[in-house]
Design a protein around this motif. Sequence first.
Motif, PDB file in Angstrom:
ATOM      1  N   ASP A   9       0.545   2.441   3.750  1.00 26.41           N
ATOM      2  CA  ASP A   9       0.844   3.829   3.351  1.00 26.41           C
ATOM      3  C   ASP A   9      -0.329   4.770   3.641  1.00 26.41           C
ATOM      4  N   SER A  11      -1.992   7.243   1.356  1.00 30.26           N
ATOM      5  CA  SER A  11      -2.173   7.920   0.067  1.00 30.26           C
ATOM      6  C   SER A  11      -3.105   9.078   0.386  1.00 30.26           C
ATOM      7  N   CYS A  16      -7.779   4.903  -0.087  1.00 30.20           N
ATOM      8  CA  CYS A  16      -7.248   3.538   0.012  1.00 30.20           C
ATOM      9  C   CYS A  16      -6.340   3.464   1.224  1.00 30.20           C
ATOM     10  N   SER A  17      -5.815   2.315   1.463  1.00 25.92           N
ATOM     11  CA  SER A  17      -4.871   2.039   2.559  1.00 25.92           C
ATOM     12  C   SER A  17      -5.273   2.725   3.868  1.00 25.92           C
ATOM     13  N   LEU A  40       2.184   9.214   0.167  1.00 24.95           N
ATOM     14  CA  LEU A  40       2.097   9.521  -1.274  1.00 24.95           C
ATOM     15  C   LEU A  40       1.060  10.627  -1.459  1.00 24.95           C
ATOM     16  N   HIS A  43      -2.799   7.576  -4.530  1.00 18.65           N
ATOM     17  CA  HIS A  43      -2.405   6.196  -4.847  1.00 18.65           C
ATOM     18  C   HIS A  43      -1.862   6.100  -6.274  1.00 18.65           C
ATOM     19  N   THR A  44      -1.284   4.924  -6.584  1.00 19.21           N
ATOM     20  CA  THR A  44      -0.562   4.789  -7.857  1.00 19.21           C
ATOM     21  C   THR A  44      -1.481   4.332  -9.003  1.00 19.21           C
ATOM     22  N   GLY A  45      -2.779   4.370  -8.770  1.00 15.68           N
ATOM     23  CA  GLY A  45      -3.704   3.817  -9.764  1.00 15.68           C
ATOM     24  C   GLY A  45      -4.353   4.835 -10.681  1.00 15.68           C
ATOM     25  N   TYR A  80      -0.112  -2.201   2.197  1.00 20.38           N
ATOM     26  CA  TYR A  80       0.908  -1.769   1.215  1.00 20.38           C
ATOM     27  C   TYR A  80       2.196  -1.389   1.950  1.00 20.38           C
ATOM     28  N   VAL A 108      -0.533  -6.688  -0.319  1.00 18.26           N
ATOM     29  CA  VAL A 108      -0.906  -5.717  -1.359  1.00 18.26           C
ATOM     30  C   VAL A 108       0.254  -5.535  -2.329  1.00 18.26           C
ATOM     31  N   TYR A 116       1.515  -3.633  -9.058  1.00 18.46           N
ATOM     32  CA  TYR A 116       1.328  -2.183  -9.041  1.00 18.46           C
ATOM     33  C   TYR A 116       2.628  -1.485  -9.453  1.00 18.46           C
ATOM     34  N   GLY A 213      -9.087   0.432  -4.109  1.00 15.65           N
ATOM     35  CA  GLY A 213      -9.445   0.557  -2.688  1.00 15.65           C
ATOM     36  C   GLY A 213     -10.404  -0.495  -2.177  1.00 15.65           C
ATOM     37  N   ASP A 216      -8.772  -2.883   0.188  1.00 15.81           N
ATOM     38  CA  ASP A 216      -8.486  -2.302   1.507  1.00 15.81           C
ATOM     39  C   ASP A 216      -9.760  -2.234   2.350  1.00 15.81           C
TER      40      ASP A 216
END
Length: 273
Positions: A9, A11, A16-17, A40, A43-45, A80, A108, A116, A213, A216
């Motif tokens: 993805d 993000s 990350c990614s 996105l 990220h989802t964190g 991811y 991931v 996640y 991250g 990654d």
Amino acid sequence: MKKLLTIQDISCYGQCSLTVALPIISACGIETVVLPSAVLSAHTGGFKNITFRDLTDDMPAIMKSWLDNGICFDAFYTGYVCEKQINPILEIMKSCAQPGALRIVDPVMGDDGLLYAGFEEDFPMKLRRLCDGADFILPNLTEAALLLGQKPRLENYGQDYIEELLHNLHSLGAANVILTGVSFEPDKLGVAIYNGQEIHYRFNQRLSRSSPGTGDVFASVFTGAILRGKNILEATSLAADIVCLSLQQTPSDHWYGVSFELALPTLVSRLQS
Ligand code: PXL
């Protein structure tokens, strides 16, 4: 120059990614082609109200366009991805590959014992299909257990637990397993490496902080180093060292990502040595 396709993805915010993989692997001197699995806002964190645009529907047309233009790759690195992308990704890795193309799969899907946000409970079983036939898989301890249908165990384990994980992960059809987040002593954190014959460990001093991250950064440096001709142990050590250096250089109030940018000069010079 080697040509790699990475599928993960974007993000937009959060280091990350793809925003990590593209600069790191490019800095390694590898032509890095990207196929974003989703976009996105972050990220989802830990961010609120994040947006998510799934790009699965674009994958077949992108692949067709590459085939029409004779574009193919020496290596693939997946990170991811969503469940419904597994088939199109397998198709791309089959159709757009140079003979002998490498497959590096970072499964991931979770950390710290948890999946996640956004992944279904059965996602780990689905992701096994990407691991089957991979040259390298790079799960963390949580992802390793989830791939094997087990409850993640993050502490109070011994070498026997880790070595059983390695054997079982190898049985999923991956030629080499690089298991991250392994620790037998409180102040050491490391990686276990299994090629189907021998097990090796590499440990660094555990740092007092962690960050989204880092997986990654590890997988991207590992990938770049392998494509630059380093062997699996050299690539693992370099990846672990660059993660540590990045974390050490990350300001203490920078909670959402790792300042890998400051470690790029070291990465480049270590690759030349
Ligand atoms: O760093 C792994 C990762 C990649 N992509 C997205 C994530 C995460 C981890 O939280 O949320 C979208």
